[in-house]
Design a protein around this motif. Structure first.
Motif, PDB file in Angstrom:
ATOM      1  N   THR A 123     -18.654  28.551 -13.365  1.00 12.08           N
ATOM      2  CA  THR A 123     -18.097  29.068 -14.640  1.00 12.08           C
ATOM      3  C   THR A 123     -17.331  30.300 -15.216  1.00 12.08           C
ATOM      4  O   THR A 123     -17.857  31.154 -14.009  1.00 12.08           O
ATOM      5  CB  THR A 123     -18.240  28.494 -15.642  1.00 12.08           C
ATOM      6  N   ALA A 124     -16.222  30.813 -15.142  1.00 11.33           N
ATOM      7  CA  ALA A 124     -15.650  32.229 -16.044  1.00 11.33           C
ATOM      8  C   ALA A 124     -16.544  32.767 -16.192  1.00 11.33           C
ATOM      9  O   ALA A 124     -16.840  34.082 -16.133  1.00 11.33           O
ATOM     10  CB  ALA A 124     -14.397  31.664 -16.316  1.00 11.33           C
ATOM     11  N   ASP A 125     -17.525  32.448 -16.508  1.00 11.98           N
ATOM     12  CA  ASP A 125     -18.698  33.722 -16.860  1.00 11.98           C
ATOM     13  C   ASP A 125     -19.449  34.038 -16.490  1.00 11.98           C
ATOM     14  O   ASP A 125     -20.339  35.065 -16.288  1.00 11.98           O
ATOM     15  CB  ASP A 125     -19.359  33.134 -18.962  1.00 11.98           C
ATOM     16  N   GLY A 126     -19.857  33.471 -15.252  1.00  9.88           N
ATOM     17  CA  GLY A 126     -20.737  33.236 -14.076  1.00  9.88           C
ATOM     18  C   GLY A 126     -21.816  32.577 -14.024  1.00  9.88           C
ATOM     19  O   GLY A 126     -22.653  32.080 -12.838  1.00  9.88           O
ATOM     20  N   THR A 127     -22.096  31.258 -14.747  1.00 10.81           N
ATOM     21  CA  THR A 127     -22.778  30.597 -14.707  1.00 10.81           C
ATOM     22  C   THR A 127     -21.953  29.563 -13.789  1.00 10.81           C
ATOM     23  O   THR A 127     -21.470  29.061 -13.262  1.00 10.81           O
ATOM     24  CB  THR A 127     -22.853  29.390 -16.144  1.00 10.81           C
ATOM     25  N   LEU A 128     -23.903  29.698 -12.811  1.00 16.68           N
ATOM     26  CA  LEU A 128     -23.174  28.294 -11.717  1.00 16.68           C
ATOM     27  C   LEU A 128     -24.186  27.518 -11.904  1.00 16.68           C
ATOM     28  O   LEU A 128     -24.960  26.822 -12.407  1.00 16.68           O
ATOM     29  CB  LEU A 128     -24.227  29.028 -10.593  1.00 16.68           C
ATOM     30  N   LEU A 129     -22.670  26.448 -11.243  1.00 19.36           N
ATOM     31  CA  LEU A 129     -23.491  25.045 -11.760  1.00 19.36           C
ATOM     32  C   LEU A 129     -23.258  24.020 -10.550  1.00 19.36           C
ATOM     33  O   LEU A 129     -23.066  24.063  -9.109  1.00 19.36           O
ATOM     34  CB  LEU A 129     -21.880  24.173 -12.582  1.00 19.36           C
ATOM     35  N   LYS A 130     -24.553  23.271  -9.730  1.00 19.29           N
ATOM     36  CA  LYS A 130     -24.287  22.151  -9.476  1.00 19.29           C
ATOM     37  C   LYS A 130     -23.586  21.019 -10.432  1.00 19.29           C
ATOM     38  O   LYS A 130     -24.332  20.388 -10.994  1.00 19.29           O
ATOM     39  CB  LYS A 130     -25.426  21.663  -9.237  1.00 19.29           C
ATOM     40  N   ASN A 171     -22.643  17.389 -14.798  1.00 15.01           N
ATOM     41  CA  ASN A 171     -22.893  19.676 -14.900  1.00 15.01           C
ATOM     42  C   ASN A 171     -24.556  19.875 -14.733  1.00 15.01           C
ATOM     43  O   ASN A 171     -25.090  19.945 -15.698  1.00 15.01           O
ATOM     44  CB  ASN A 171     -22.645  20.662 -15.822  1.00 15.01           C
ATOM     45  N   LEU A 172     -24.700  20.285 -13.873  1.00 16.14           N
ATOM     46  CA  LEU A 172     -25.966  21.175 -14.271  1.00 16.14           C
ATOM     47  C   LEU A 172     -25.785  22.317 -13.824  1.00 16.14           C
ATOM     48  O   LEU A 172     -25.474  23.225 -13.049  1.00 16.14           O
ATOM     49  CB  LEU A 172     -27.823  20.924 -13.148  1.00 16.14           C
ATOM     50  N   ASP A 173     -26.667  23.173 -14.719  1.00 15.86           N
ATOM     51  CA  ASP A 173     -27.074  24.631 -14.889  1.00 15.86           C
ATOM     52  C   ASP A 173     -27.543  25.331 -14.132  1.00 15.86           C
ATOM     53  O   ASP A 173     -29.586  25.251 -14.512  1.00 15.86           O
ATOM     54  CB  ASP A 173     -26.840  25.350 -16.470  1.00 15.86           C
ATOM     55  N   VAL A 174     -27.175  25.691 -12.598  1.00 15.23           N
ATOM     56  CA  VAL A 174     -28.776  26.342 -12.021  1.00 15.23           C
ATOM     57  C   VAL A 174     -28.588  27.423 -11.866  1.00 15.23           C
ATOM     58  O   VAL A 174     -29.167  27.801 -10.901  1.00 15.23           O
ATOM     59  CB  VAL A 174     -28.670  25.082 -10.353  1.00 15.23           C
ATOM     60  N   THR A 175     -27.809  28.311 -12.538  1.00 12.13           N
ATOM     61  CA  THR A 175     -27.980  29.793 -12.346  1.00 12.13           C
ATOM     62  C   THR A 175     -29.564  29.796 -12.135  1.00 12.13           C
ATOM     63  O   THR A 175     -29.793  31.149 -11.453  1.00 12.13           O
ATOM     64  CB  THR A 175     -27.193  30.503 -13.740  1.00 12.13           C
ATOM     65  N   ALA A 176     -30.652  30.153 -12.743  1.00 17.18           N
ATOM     66  CA  ALA A 176     -31.741  30.488 -13.244  1.00 17.18           C
ATOM     67  C   ALA A 176     -32.441  30.178 -11.868  1.00 17.18           C
ATOM     68  O   ALA A 176     -33.498  30.942 -11.219  1.00 17.18           O
ATOM     69  CB  ALA A 176     -32.665  30.177 -14.448  1.00 17.18           C
TER      70      ALA A 176
END
Length: 226
Positions: free
Chosen positions: A86-93, A113-118
């Motif tokens: 996303t624009a704020d840097g959240t990494l998604l699968k 959409n899965l937030d896989v940032t962590a």
């Protein structure tokens, strides 16, 4: 089957999938978002959403991923396990699964959409500790939001031909290429998008329709005519 009957069928499919949206998000928890799209109205395509990974709400617009599906029409296929941010840097699968009616026509999509940032950060930390860390791969950014104009703006502004120079500095061939690429990404499948792109580029509405017509001269769908 006539169009009213097909619309009733499509409505029934969407209604049946609404609890599926809730079930997917509940199963995976707060890192998950499920979104149900009705592509018959691209600028308000979100008809159900559970989870808050991208912040969209019912009545919101599709992303540029949805526009890409629109551009492919009935030739579109499922896109599974791709990575974006996303624009704020959240990494998604993410996965986008197209919906078809009984004639095979694409009319919507179910997206997860899965937030896989962590997870990505933990992987990088473990790699650093083990001495096997690699340079991070460049992940494309996707604009998610309820405003279709913001999505169109992001696509136009991020195009290499626009990012590196001004519209006035582009020669005719590169101007046609820009319109051809935007058309191929589904931008002009959205109502009033030609006018919006014209404003973004600082050109007249007539010029924008002219370039789109020229870009579609040999093939292409029917233009979004004034």
């Amino acid at each position: 089957m006539n169009e009213p009957a097909l619309d009733a069928e499509r409505d029934a499919v969407l209604a049946a999938l609404r609890p599926v949206v809730e079930g997917i998000a509940a199963t995976f928890g707060p890192v998950c978002e499920a979104v149900l799209h009705d592509y018959r109205c691209p600028e308000r395509s979100v008809v159900a959403v559970a989870g808050a990974v991208t912040g969209r709400t019912v009545g919101g617009a599709m992303s540029e991923i949805g526009m890409r599906v629109l551009a492919r029409g009935d030739e579109a296929h499922d896109e599974l396990n791709y990575v974006t941010r996303t624009a704020d840097g959240t990494l998604l699968k993410s996965s986008t699964m197209v919906l078809r009616d009984s004639t095979g026509a694409v009319f919507g999509a179910l997206c997860v959409n899965l937030d896989v940032t962590a997870v990505d950060r933990a992987h990088a930390l473990l790699g650093a500790l083990a001495g096997t860390a690699r340079a991070p791969a460049q992940v494309p950014a996707t604009t998610f939001g309820d405003d279709i104009d913001a999505v169109v703006d992001a696509i136009v502004d991020a195009h290499p031909l626009r990012r590196d120079t001004s519209w006035a500095a582009l020669d005719r061939d590169r101007r046609l290429q820009l319109f051809r690429d935007l058309d191929g990404r589904g931008v002009f499948a959205v109502r009033r998008s030609v006018e919006h792109v014209a404003t973004r580029l600082g050109i007249s509405r007539a010029s924008a329709y002219h370039y789109l017509s020229q870009a579609r001269a040999d093939t292409g769908p029917a233009a979004d005519t004034p």
